[in-house]
Structures are given as structure tokens and as C-alpha cells.
Design an enzyme around this catalytic site. Structure first.
Site, PDB file in Angstrom:
ATOM      1  CE  LYS A 154      -3.989   0.142   2.218  1.00  7.97           C
ATOM      2  NZ  LYS A 154      -5.091   0.067   1.248  1.00  7.97           N
TER       3      LYS A 154
HETATM    4  N1  PMP Z   1      -7.340  -3.412  -3.099  1.00  5.59           N
HETATM    5  C1  PMP Z   1      -6.961  -2.148  -2.880  1.00  5.59           C
HETATM    6  C2  PMP Z   1      -6.347  -1.384  -3.992  1.00  5.59           C
HETATM    7  C3  PMP Z   1      -7.144  -1.560  -1.619  1.00  5.59           C
HETATM    8  O1  PMP Z   1      -6.764  -0.311  -1.395  1.00  5.59           O
HETATM    9  C4  PMP Z   1      -7.766  -2.314  -0.590  1.00  5.59           C
HETATM   10  C5  PMP Z   1      -8.015  -1.696   0.749  1.00  5.59           C
HETATM   11  N2  PMP Z   1      -6.931  -1.852   1.613  1.00  5.59           N
HETATM   12  C6  PMP Z   1      -8.135  -3.635  -0.867  1.00  5.59           C
HETATM   13  C7  PMP Z   1      -7.899  -4.152  -2.130  1.00  5.59           C
HETATM   14  C8  PMP Z   1      -8.741  -4.513   0.191  1.00  5.59           C
HETATM   15  O2  PMP Z   1      -7.766  -4.872   1.130  1.00  5.59           O
HETATM   16  P1  PMP Z   1      -8.181  -5.179   2.640  1.00  5.59           P
HETATM   17  O3  PMP Z   1      -9.229  -6.208   2.592  1.00  5.59           O
HETATM   18  O4  PMP Z   1      -6.919  -5.671   3.260  1.00  5.59           O
HETATM   19  O5  PMP Z   1      -8.653  -3.908   3.219  1.00  5.59           O
END
Ligand code: PMP
Length: 304
Positions: A154
Site C-alpha cells: 500500500k
Molecule cells: N485493493 C486495494 C487497492 C485496496 O486499497 C484495498 C483496501 N486496503 C483492498 C484491495 C482490500 O484490502 P483489505 O481487505 O486488506 O482492506
């Protein structure tokens, strides 16, 4: 309600957590972040932070990728976050945002020889997408490949790709945009992973299709298998498969489990999403600490 931040190794009122205009991360996107939810349980008068450790493990990996050393261990970060949430004292669904960033007040595009720091703050934040059935478009912006910007971290700078997608979708009257991988397979939404249901099985794009490896994605795969007896296959999905799927839904910390009713004005399946609905119901119980079987994923905030 006053909010707090953990900033420069101290808890301070949110308004006092300020950075310099010269901060490297502000100019070059050299930071990694997390999105974590504290879920309010009215009956138990308790807040449960969902899969806290897994979020910090992902943050730690992203930090390493950007050549940043966290000033705390994952366990310490978990304790700091619980303490922060306790100080904030919210009695509603909360969003927790940690950030590891190149804090050096220095110019010049690079990763090396730059100090970094950690901060985390919390804000009340409820619904992100329409939970009944959202309407998606296919984004004209593609997800970058691993050799452009690795999407499994991220990285703040990467999220301009997601911002292009989200705003394009909203400009066109959709709730969310679905991005394709560099080679044209379905990748993910601007802030969510994607699943389709076909012939009683769930299918979701593999890590190699430029996705963030979502914690909600993993949670849903486990719940589908254990509670509904439905297996998930990780394999590349052609865009056309979206239109012939029996169901489609998005998963994410902010978006929870959100059924997709339409894509590019085409109804998906019956438009209802029976399996998505059942998963959504299961998921909400689990994240609110109402399912003892999965309580180990939930960290309580308030002392009883
Ligand atoms: N894809 C992206 C691009 C995201 O920003 C997120 C949010 N964090 C997710 C998928 C989902 O990830 P998570 O379930 O860990 O929040």
C-alpha cells in the site's frame, strides 16, 4: 468528539500532529499506509479492531520494500493502536490509518538515505459503498505491473492510479471502477478485491494479476469454505466473465463485502447476490465480535 494521533512517539490531539512542507513523502509518495477498522458493537458496548496484526504485518513488509525501518515491532504497533483507539473513545465504527513515511525534509527522488517515521490516527467512519448492490464501471486506467509499482504494497504514490479510477467511475455515474491488469485480466476495484460466483464456486484474481492481497479477501475465502462449504479458486478472470457471472462482489476493510448489482449498465446474474448476501451477514457478525469461533481475529479496545 476530540481525536488523537500517535505522532513522533507521543499521543497528541489530532490537530497538533503536523508535518513540514518539505517532507519527502509529501512530494514523492514515499510512504506506505494501512486501513484498519474498529467495529462498534452496541450490545457489548465494545469496539473490536479486526485482524490488527495482519494489517501491521503487511505494513511492515511494505516498509521493507521502500527501505524504511519501523521504529516499533508489530506487537508494539498493535498495543499503540489499541491505546490510541481507547484514548479516542469512539462509540461508533472507526477507521484507523497508520502511515510509515519518509519524514526527511529533503528533496531528490530516491529511496535511500532518508529518515522515516511512523504515525497513526483514528476517525469515525461508517459506510464506504452502497452495501445493497453497487454499480461498477470498467476503468480505463490499468493496474501497474509488479515491475512498475508493486501493487501488493500500500504505497501512497501508487494510489494516484486508484484515485484516477475512482474519480473516472464517479464522473460516469458509477459507484466504483474495476481495473484490469497490464495484460488485460480483471484485477480489482480502486479500494477493494473482487470475486465472482460461477457454477457454485468463487473465483478471485491471483496475486500475479496486480492485486493488493486483501485481508478481507482472505477472511471471505475462509468464511466461504468453513461456513458455506464454497471453495475459492484463484485464477485469472477475463473481463467478459464478469458479464456471465452468477454473482460478483467486492471486499475490503472500508467496503466490507459489497455485492455488485451492475457492471457498465449490465445486470450481473439476477442482480441480487444470494451468496454475497450470506457472506456479508457472516462477515458482519465476525468483525463485530459476535462469532466466538473467529473471536481471535478481534482485538477489544475497551477494558471491561
Ligand atoms: N485493493 C486495494 C487497492 C485496496 O486499497 C484495498 C483496501 N486496503 C483492498 C484491495 C482490500 O484490502 P483489505 O481487505 O486488506 O482492506
Amino acid at each position: 468528539m476530540p481525536s488523537f494521533a500517535y505522532f513522533k512517539k507521543k499521543f497528541v490531539p489530532l490537530a497538533e500532529a503536523r508535518i513540514s512542507v518539505m517532507t519527502h513523502a509529501l512530494h514523492y509518495g514515499t510512504a506506505v499506509f494501512e486501513g484498519i477498522r474498529g467495529n462498534w458493537n452496541e450490545q457489548q458496548q465494545q469496539m473490536f479492531i479486526f485482524r490488527l496484526k495482519e494489517h501491521y504485518q503487511r505494513l511492515e513488509e511494505g516498509s521493507r520494500l521502500l527501505r524504511m525501518e519501523l521504529p516499533h515491532s508489530v506487537d508494539e504497533l498493535c498495543s499503540i493502536t489499541v491505546e490510541l483507539a481507547r484514548r479516542c473513545g469512539f462509540k461508533e465504527d472507526t477507521y484507523i490509518r497508520p502511515l510509515v513515511y519518509k519524514s526527511a525534509e529533503a528533496m531528490g527522488v530516491r529511496l535511500h538515505n532518508l529518515d522515516c517515521d511512523f504515525l497513526v490516527f483514528a476517525i469515525p467512519w461508517g459506510r464506504y459503498l452502497d452495501m445493497d448492490a453497487c454499480h461498477c464501471g470498467i476503468s480505463s486506467w490499468r493496474r501497474p505491473g509488479d515491475n512498475v509499482i508493486p501493487p501488493r504494497a500500500k504505497i501512497t504514490g501508487l494510489y494516484i492510479n486508484n484515485a484516477f479510477t475512482k474519480t473516472e467511475a464517479v464522473d460516469k455515474g458509477f459507484d466504483e471502477g474495476i481495473m484490469l491488469s497490464p495484460d488485460g485480466y480483471v484485477s480489482e476495484g480502486s479500494g477493494e478485491n473482487l470475486f465472482i460466483l460461477k457454477d457454485g464456486r468463487l473465483i478471485t484474481p491471483p496475486v500475479s494479476n496486480s492485486i493488493l492481497v486483501g485481508i478481507t479477501r482472505n477472511t471471505v475465502m475462509i468464511l466461504a469454505k468453513n461456513e458455506l462449504g464454497i471453495e475459492t479458486i484463484e485464477r485469472p478472470i477475463d473481463p467478459e466473465e464478469l458479464y456471465t457471472a452468477d454473482e460478483c462482489f467486492l471486499t475490503g476493510t472500508a467496503a466490507h463485502v459489497t455485492p455488485v448489482g451492475e457492471i457498465e449498465n449490465r445486470k450481473i446474474g439476477s442482480g441480487g447476490g444470494e451468496v454475497a448476501g450470506r457472506l456479508q451477514e457472516l462477515y458482519f457478525k465476525v468483525i463485530k465480535g459476535d462469532n466466538p469461533k473467529y473471536i481471535y481475529w478481534c482485538t477489544p479496545v475497551y477494558e471491561k
